[in-house]
Design a protein around this motif. Sequence first.
Motif, mmCIF file in Angstrom:
data_model
loop_
_atom_site.group_PDB
_atom_site.id
_atom_site.type_symbol
_atom_site.label_atom_id
_atom_site.label_comp_id
_atom_site.label_asym_id
_atom_site.label_seq_id
_atom_site.Cartn_x
_atom_site.Cartn_y
_atom_site.Cartn_z
ATOM 1 N N GLN A 58 44.229 35.530 32.960
ATOM 2 C CA GLN A 58 43.999 36.309 34.181
ATOM 3 C C GLN A 58 42.628 35.938 34.720
ATOM 4 O O GLN A 58 41.625 36.027 34.002
ATOM 5 C CB GLN A 58 44.082 37.804 33.864
ATOM 6 N N SER A 59 42.572 35.519 35.982
ATOM 7 C CA SER A 59 41.306 35.097 36.575
ATOM 8 C C SER A 59 40.450 36.303 36.916
ATOM 9 O O SER A 59 40.955 37.431 36.998
ATOM 10 C CB SER A 59 41.576 34.292 37.840
ATOM 11 N N TYR B 220 34.515 41.384 33.999
ATOM 12 C CA TYR B 220 35.783 41.999 33.625
ATOM 13 C C TYR B 220 35.507 43.447 33.218
ATOM 14 O O TYR B 220 35.326 43.752 32.037
ATOM 15 C CB TYR B 220 36.436 41.231 32.476
ATOM 16 N N PRO C 8 42.396 38.606 30.185
ATOM 17 C CA PRO C 8 41.348 37.762 30.777
ATOM 18 C C PRO C 8 40.510 37.044 29.721
ATOM 19 O O PRO C 8 39.876 36.045 30.030
ATOM 20 C CB PRO C 8 40.515 38.768 31.569
ATOM 21 N N CYS C 9 40.533 37.535 28.496
ATOM 22 C CA CYS C 9 39.755 36.914 27.426
ATOM 23 C C CYS C 9 40.247 35.508 27.114
ATOM 24 O O CYS C 9 39.498 34.685 26.558
ATOM 25 C CB CYS C 9 39.806 37.770 26.164
ATOM 26 N N THR C 10 41.495 35.194 27.451
ATOM 27 C CA THR C 10 42.047 33.865 27.169
ATOM 28 C C THR C 10 42.131 33.009 28.422
ATOM 29 O O THR C 10 42.559 31.850 28.341
ATOM 30 C CB THR C 10 43.459 34.002 26.577
ATOM 31 N N GLY C 11 41.786 33.549 29.583
ATOM 32 C CA GLY C 11 41.930 32.830 30.831
ATOM 33 C C GLY C 11 43.284 33.020 31.471
ATOM 34 O O GLY C 11 43.571 32.445 32.521
ATOM 35 N N TYR D 171 41.905 39.982 37.878
ATOM 36 C CA TYR D 171 41.499 41.177 37.139
ATOM 37 C C TYR D 171 40.728 42.127 38.053
ATOM 38 O O TYR D 171 40.799 43.356 37.899
ATOM 39 C CB TYR D 171 40.638 40.793 35.940
ATOM 40 N N LEU E 202 32.681 34.604 31.730
ATOM 41 C CA LEU E 202 33.532 34.173 32.835
ATOM 42 C C LEU E 202 34.533 33.119 32.379
ATOM 43 O O LEU E 202 35.688 33.101 32.809
ATOM 44 C CB LEU E 202 32.674 33.626 33.978
ATOM 45 N N ARG E 203 34.058 32.254 31.503
ATOM 46 C CA ARG E 203 34.954 31.251 30.940
ATOM 47 C C ARG E 203 35.327 31.672 29.526
ATOM 48 O O ARG E 203 34.453 31.956 28.719
ATOM 49 C CB ARG E 203 34.283 29.875 30.915
ATOM 50 N N PRO E 204 36.601 31.702 29.225
ATOM 51 C CA PRO E 204 37.014 32.158 27.896
ATOM 52 C C PRO E 204 36.507 31.234 26.801
ATOM 53 O O PRO E 204 36.370 30.022 26.999
ATOM 54 C CB PRO E 204 38.539 32.137 27.977
#
Length: 600
Positions: free
Chosen positions: A429-430, A353, A424-427, A434, A404-406
Amino acid sequence: MLRAGADRGGVSVAAPSVRRVVLPSPSTLPLWEDDAAPSSSAGLGGLDPATPLHEVDFLVLDFETTGASAATCAITEVGAVRVRGGEVVAELGSLVRPPGPIPQEITALTGISDAMVAGAPSIGQVLAPLLELLRGAVLVAHNAPFDVSFLRAACAATDRDWPAPAVIDTLRLARAVLARGEVRDHKLGTLARHLSARTTPTHRALDDARATVDVLHALLARVGSLGVTTLGDLAQVAPAVPEQVRRKRTLADGLPSAPGVYLFKDAQGRVLYVGTSGNLRARVRSYFTAAERRTRMAEMVQLAASVVPVVCSTPLEAQVRELRLIAEHDPHYNRRSRRPERLPWVKLTAEPYPRLSVVREVRDDAAAGAAYLGPFSSSRSALAAVEAVQDALPLRRCSGRLPLRPAAGASACALHEIGRCGAPCTGAQSPDEYGLVADRARTALVADPAPVLASARARLAELAAAERYEEAGLVRDRSLAFLRGAARAQRLAPLAAAAEVVAARRRPGGGWELVVVRHGRLAGTTTTPPGADPRPAVDALRATAEVVSAPVPPEPACSAEEAEKVLGWLEGDGVRLVSVEGTWACPVRSAIGTSLGAAG
């Protein structure tokens, strides 16, 4: 008098009594090479000092240019007003088509854009009527060394004789005439207001020349009350040179009258100051005269014990050596270029990210997805560019590296709530989603600034409509910082990538100036005599030029300032490419030549 804008081919007269100086439209102007060079203005250097000031013709001159150095920059506008006995005799004003693009910061300052000068005459075409106006007159300018240097360079570039006029500097005259503390500084705008000039300086040549006329007349009125009534009297109006400075003038003895670099050193051999000049002896001697008014330089001269000259074969070599010596010795009295290796860059990081970060080092991580913008002159301008990109694109602004995985329980920040980040930190947005945002940011940094500029234009229009001008100014400043950084990177990166560029430029007196550039660094330069075949000199220069290792892209194998000096020379008028090893090209839709107000 040619005016800028839609009517720049027309003629306008300031008053019925003013003689018109008419330039033909650009389409009918002959090429300067076909003109007969004007004869040198005989007698200008030998004007009678007893001439009363009311009988002296003064030509007040102002140039707008693409930058501060006559060696690397060009004139974009000429303004000249000839006066005699307090009355305007003639005026000339014309836009000038420079050989290269006008920097964005210059357009922001003067309002002169590439579009405005596209149909304007060249400096060679404007020079003939300008020199005719100068004939028999004393040249006047505010900060005269600047304008004189550009006029001299224009004469040399067009093979015209230098008229060697008598010169009066209203900046120096004001410092000598006005009482200490009477004005906060001696800028033209300050003096125009203080002395009630009828014209306000606007950073446009004719307006500034007219303002300088009013300043000149006000200063002459001041000295007239003190008994200064002749040209000779006026030449003597200058502050006295301190004795401790005057006695150092022997340091210039024995210096060559040749181009190069000079180093002032103290008694312990430490370098105090590094400078460059086309005439080493004349330039060093000027430090011991009343012409030198900088407090820091007066202090430096009093500490100096010796001056070491470094003669250079070409002006470009002198400019580059100056930069390198400043970087090497870090002289106390040089204010610029002292830490060129520490300039900041804006980096789009190489991670799942990506985010924007201000860094001081370019790493070899472009293959992993990193992109760089800059370098910038300061961290402040780099941060402004970051904010411009973040205003346009929903890049994350958190500083940590995201997995990669929140993480369990991760929560979005306020930016997600207002639609400025996809979280993206919460998932939410993949990585692929992103990645599309990151790809747009990467393109804006290295190729096409359109996404950032389109967003800025829309925001500026919205804020202007709401009369929120302070916020609009902030958006404008951020966008210009981004645009300058992008243009700099996109100009320098291709040259830095080219393993070798060999170029030549014909010298005014005959022969060639030859240059070898490797990865943006000046690797060698020489000149050939008139009439000699330059090809053997090119072969010898390539064989003996400095071996330069490839740098980490997009950084050149030298300071950014050196690479810009070299690039300015390569892009100059009359330069011919001899050979290129590698690829030297810029993106089609780049930031180069793009303005914040341009469409698309």
